[in-house]
Design an enzyme around this catalytic site. Sequence first.
Site, PDB file in Angstrom:
ATOM      1  N   CYS A 185       1.000  -1.200   0.060  1.00  0.00           N
ATOM      2  CA  CYS A 185       0.012  -0.115  -0.108  1.00  0.00           C
ATOM      3  C   CYS A 185       0.776   1.217   0.098  1.00  0.00           C
ATOM      4  CB  CYS A 185      -0.931   0.097   1.098  1.00  0.00           C
ATOM      5  SG  CYS A 185      -2.134  -1.105   0.955  1.00  0.00           S
TER       6      CYS A 185
HETATM    7  N1  CO8 Z   1     -20.876  -9.108   4.742  1.00  0.00           N
HETATM    8  C1  CO8 Z   1     -21.458  -9.321   6.112  1.00  0.00           C
HETATM    9  N2  CO8 Z   1     -20.746  -9.348   7.191  1.00  0.00           N
HETATM   10  C2  CO8 Z   1     -19.237  -9.616   7.147  1.00  0.00           C
HETATM   11  C3  CO8 Z   1     -18.715  -9.396   5.941  1.00  0.00           C
HETATM   12  C4  CO8 Z   1     -19.569  -9.048   4.977  1.00  0.00           C
HETATM   13  N3  CO8 Z   1     -19.024  -8.887   3.603  1.00  0.00           N
HETATM   14  N4  CO8 Z   1     -17.352  -9.264   5.970  1.00  0.00           N
HETATM   15  C5  CO8 Z   1     -17.243  -9.559   7.448  1.00  0.00           C
HETATM   16  N5  CO8 Z   1     -18.595  -9.623   8.109  1.00  0.00           N
HETATM   17  C6  CO8 Z   1     -18.702  -9.932   9.570  1.00  0.00           C
HETATM   18  C7  CO8 Z   1     -17.737 -10.623  10.118  1.00  0.00           C
HETATM   19  O1  CO8 Z   1     -17.530 -11.893   9.990  1.00  0.00           O
HETATM   20  C8  CO8 Z   1     -17.908 -10.139  11.739  1.00  0.00           C
HETATM   21  O2  CO8 Z   1     -18.987 -11.300  12.174  1.00  0.00           O
HETATM   22  P1  CO8 Z   1     -18.850 -11.432  13.697  1.00  0.00           P
HETATM   23  O3  CO8 Z   1     -19.051 -10.304  14.633  1.00  0.00           O
HETATM   24  O4  CO8 Z   1     -20.232 -12.536  13.711  1.00  0.00           O
HETATM   25  O5  CO8 Z   1     -17.529 -12.302  13.636  1.00  0.00           O
HETATM   26  C9  CO8 Z   1     -18.532  -8.907  11.589  1.00  0.00           C
HETATM   27  O6  CO8 Z   1     -19.201  -8.777  10.195  1.00  0.00           O
HETATM   28  C10 CO8 Z   1     -17.442  -7.896  11.908  1.00  0.00           C
HETATM   29  O7  CO8 Z   1     -16.432  -8.203  11.154  1.00  0.00           O
HETATM   30  P2  CO8 Z   1     -14.913  -7.358  11.151  1.00  0.00           P
HETATM   31  O8  CO8 Z   1     -14.810  -7.064  12.714  1.00  0.00           O
HETATM   32  O9  CO8 Z   1     -13.859  -8.084  10.321  1.00  0.00           O
HETATM   33  O10 CO8 Z   1     -15.446  -5.995  10.579  1.00  0.00           O
HETATM   34  P3  CO8 Z   1     -14.761  -4.488  10.578  1.00  0.00           P
HETATM   35  O11 CO8 Z   1     -15.596  -3.600  11.260  1.00  0.00           O
HETATM   36  O12 CO8 Z   1     -13.352  -4.672  11.232  1.00  0.00           O
HETATM   37  O13 CO8 Z   1     -14.661  -4.313   9.179  1.00  0.00           O
HETATM   38  C11 CO8 Z   1     -12.886  -4.106   7.394  1.00  0.00           C
HETATM   39  C12 CO8 Z   1     -13.649  -4.940   8.161  1.00  0.00           C
HETATM   40  C13 CO8 Z   1     -13.694  -3.247   6.528  1.00  0.00           C
HETATM   41  C14 CO8 Z   1     -12.083  -5.136   6.480  1.00  0.00           C
HETATM   42  C15 CO8 Z   1     -12.100  -3.366   8.406  1.00  0.00           C
HETATM   43  O14 CO8 Z   1     -11.519  -4.143   9.304  1.00  0.00           O
HETATM   44  C16 CO8 Z   1     -10.958  -2.522   7.620  1.00  0.00           C
HETATM   45  O15 CO8 Z   1     -11.081  -2.094   6.541  1.00  0.00           O
HETATM   46  N6  CO8 Z   1      -9.564  -2.556   8.397  1.00  0.00           N
HETATM   47  C17 CO8 Z   1      -8.473  -2.008   7.832  1.00  0.00           C
HETATM   48  C18 CO8 Z   1      -7.925  -2.927   6.805  1.00  0.00           C
HETATM   49  C19 CO8 Z   1      -7.025  -2.229   6.042  1.00  0.00           C
HETATM   50  O16 CO8 Z   1      -6.916  -1.066   5.941  1.00  0.00           O
HETATM   51  N7  CO8 Z   1      -6.157  -3.053   5.322  1.00  0.00           N
HETATM   52  C20 CO8 Z   1      -5.329  -2.593   4.496  1.00  0.00           C
HETATM   53  C21 CO8 Z   1      -5.023  -3.373   3.223  1.00  0.00           C
HETATM   54  S1  CO8 Z   1      -4.754  -2.915   1.792  1.00  0.00           S
HETATM   55  C22 CO8 Z   1      -3.039  -3.154   1.862  1.00  0.00           C
HETATM   56  O17 CO8 Z   1      -2.223  -2.975   2.627  1.00  0.00           O
HETATM   57  C23 CO8 Z   1      -2.560  -3.263   0.436  1.00  0.00           C
HETATM   58  C24 CO8 Z   1      -2.327  -4.780   0.136  1.00  0.00           C
HETATM   59  C25 CO8 Z   1      -1.958  -5.214  -1.027  1.00  0.00           C
HETATM   60  C26 CO8 Z   1      -2.993  -5.080  -2.075  1.00  0.00           C
HETATM   61  C27 CO8 Z   1      -3.639  -6.305  -2.239  1.00  0.00           C
HETATM   62  C28 CO8 Z   1      -4.526  -6.156  -3.271  1.00  0.00           C
HETATM   63  C29 CO8 Z   1      -5.345  -7.717  -3.501  1.00  0.00           C
END
Ligand code: CO8
Length: 375
Positions: free
Chosen positions: A158
């Site tokens: 990133c």
């Molecule tokens: N639909 C419905 N429910 C869902 C979904 C979905 N799609 N996904 C997860 N849930 C559920 C989970 O299972 C969980 O359920 P339970 O509470 O029953 O266990 C609940 O929703 C809450 O899940 P999370 O705690 O995971 O949800 P968050 O509020 O944390 O949101 C995010 C998830 C959106 C992923 C969030 O955590 C986020 O954005 N975090 C930051 C991540 C970030 O910035 N990462 C950077 C990655 S990019 C990068 O570094 C570049 C990499 C190289 C590129 C790669 C390209 C392929």
Amino acid sequence: MPSKSVVISGSGLWTPEYKITNAELVESYNAWADQYNQQHQHEIDQGELTGKPQSSVEFIEKASGIKSRYVYAKEGVLDINRMKPRFPERSDDELSQQAEIALAAAKKALKAANKQASDIDAVIVSCAYTQRSYPAIAIEVQDALGIEGFGFDMLVACSAATFGLHRAYEMVKAGSAGAVLVINPELVSPQVNYCDRDSHFIFGDVATAMVIEGADTATSEHQFEVLGTKAVTKYSNNIRSNFGFMSRAQDTDPYAPDKLFHQNGRSVFKEVCPMAAAHLEAHLLQYGFTTADVRRWWLHQANINMNLLIVKKLLGRDASADEAPIVLDEYANTASAGSMIAFNLHHQDLQSGDIGVLCSFGAGYSIGSLVIKKR
Ligand code: CO8
């Protein structure tokens, strides 16, 4: 001798033709999950496999702020019997897909910077993935544009774009290049696991580019002096892909989920936000600025809640969309290109003397920033 001023003299943005909305993505994922659960009903009942959960548009928008994403190839992504984009293999004599999108953004940046290929001394392709190890995509682009000099690829997930600009800034400052073209062809859709409910919605494809040169040669309309760059990395396994040149020799499934993008999103959120805020505060302080001096924040675009939180930590209040523009609603997370898209779409209104901050944060962990000033 006074230190040479270095400027961003032009930027370019290439947006793919195809858009996928959350509704389209969720519909196909849910149909795939239903099909998977039916096909594996027996193993799921026996506790040998876990059933695939349903995704939801509401969750995606609320948890990430993402409403849609652009992709180079839509075909295949929504096909529940494929669940990955289709990229026809090109012959060695054809331009690679990644060079193709890099070129599209590069040409726009050159035009904005008022530069010809002959004015450029070096090409850096910096992004999360390159589609092959060699020859470098940068050298392919250099050849296609007819640029003399040299090119190289660099990968910092990133933060590739800001780290690439960091290198370019240092090269121009040191005099090893007069003008550098930095390109971020973020072709990430091939690495997205469209069968993973937790990450299938996160990414989109895009390409961005910038020209960095000495202030003495810059002639473009919109120039930003780079006051300085700052980079930091701290090892973390919370964002990872295990695909690599060793995959073939490891006798494991090259399509296994760990070979694609996967993350512990919640931990990333918690750990990276304070790191990014502290990094930016420290960087601004190097020039005697406080956060109140910043007219615009072009922040990494991974999650709207992360951006709101980071700017709130920095300013002690909510920031307006004018101060810290959001583009991830339309583009999703485009790996290192997010802050570059924000810059491309939101820089022409700044006035002479205005201070801006370009910042990325993500896998590694890595954080990169540039403090810039409108000329
Ligand atoms: N639909 C419905 N429910 C869902 C979904 C979905 N799609 N996904 C997860 N849930 C559920 C989970 O299972 C969980 O359920 P339970 O509470 O029953 O266990 C609940 O929703 C809450 O899940 P999370 O705690 O995971 O949800 P968050 O509020 O944390 O949101 C995010 C998830 C959106 C992923 C969030 O955590 C986020 O954005 N975090 C930051 C991540 C970030 O910035 N990462 C950077 C990655 S990019 C990068 O570094 C570049 C990499 C190289 C590129 C790669 C390209 C392929």
